[in-house]
Design a protein around this motif. Sequence first.
Motif, short mmCIF file in Angstrom:
data_model
loop_
_atom_site.label_atom_id
_atom_site.label_comp_id
_atom_site.label_asym_id
_atom_site.label_seq_id
_atom_site.Cartn_x
_atom_site.Cartn_y
_atom_site.Cartn_z
N TYR A 14 63.91 91.09 85.91
CA TYR A 14 63.52 90.32 84.73
C TYR A 14 62.14 89.73 84.95
N ARG A 15 61.55 89.34 83.83
CA ARG A 15 60.25 88.66 83.87
C ARG A 15 60.34 87.49 82.91
N ALA A 16 60.08 86.29 83.44
CA ALA A 16 60.02 85.11 82.60
C ALA A 16 58.65 85.09 81.95
N LYS A 46 67.71 84.20 85.39
CA LYS A 46 68.16 84.27 86.78
C LYS A 46 69.68 84.44 86.85
N ARG A 104 64.11 80.71 82.02
CA ARG A 104 64.11 81.11 83.45
C ARG A 104 65.49 80.97 84.07
N ALA A 147 59.68 87.05 77.38
CA ALA A 147 60.41 87.36 78.61
C ALA A 147 60.97 88.78 78.46
#
Length: 191
Positions: A131-133, A114, A110, A137
Motif C-alpha cells: 500500500y501507499r499512503a 496498515k 494510514r 492512497a
Amino acid sequence: MTATITARIGPNAIIQMGEALSARKEQARAARIYGRAGLLPYLAHPPEAMVDEGEVARLFKAVSDEADPQAARALFADAGRRTGRYILANRIPAFARALLPRLPRALAMRILLKAISKHAWTFAGTGHVTYRAGSPASITISENPIATSLGCIWHTAVFETIFSALIRGPVTVRETGCRCGADHHCTFEIS
C-alpha cells in the motif's frame, strides 16, 4: 512426502455472493454459477471457515463468464458491499469503528491501510499486497489469484465500503490496473 499447502481466503467471498444472488431471488442463476464453479453444496451449507483461494477463483470466474457482463458486474459489486459490511460489523473492533472517523483523514487512512495489509491474506490469498499512503492512497495486489476478466469489482466494492465507513469525508475507490489486463497487479486508488 511433502504436503501441499494452499492459500486461504475468507469465506465471505463465497457466502456474500450467495447472499447477493438470494436477495435478487435468482436461485436458478445461483445454482448455475455455483455448479459451474463446483461449489453447489455451498448454497445449502455456506462455508464456516477460511476457504481455498482456488474455490473463490472458480466462483469469481463463473460469475465473470455469465452472458450479461453488466449483470455480473452488479453482482460482484453487491457481494463486495455485503462483504465490506460484514467486515465492518464483525472484524473491525468497535473502538476502531468509533475512533477512525474522528481522526484526521490522513492519519486514519494510514492506520486503516496498515491494518488491511496486515490481514491481506484473507482477501488476497497468495497475492502480495502493498500500500501507499498519501493523496490518493493506493492498495496493490500483485498476482491477485481472484482477479477476473471483468476486473476486480468485488475488491473495489469491499474497499470502498470499509473506507467510506471509517475515513472522514467522501471516499472513492477505483481500480486503476488489473492483473487480467496489461498489468501484472491490481491497483486500487483511494481518494
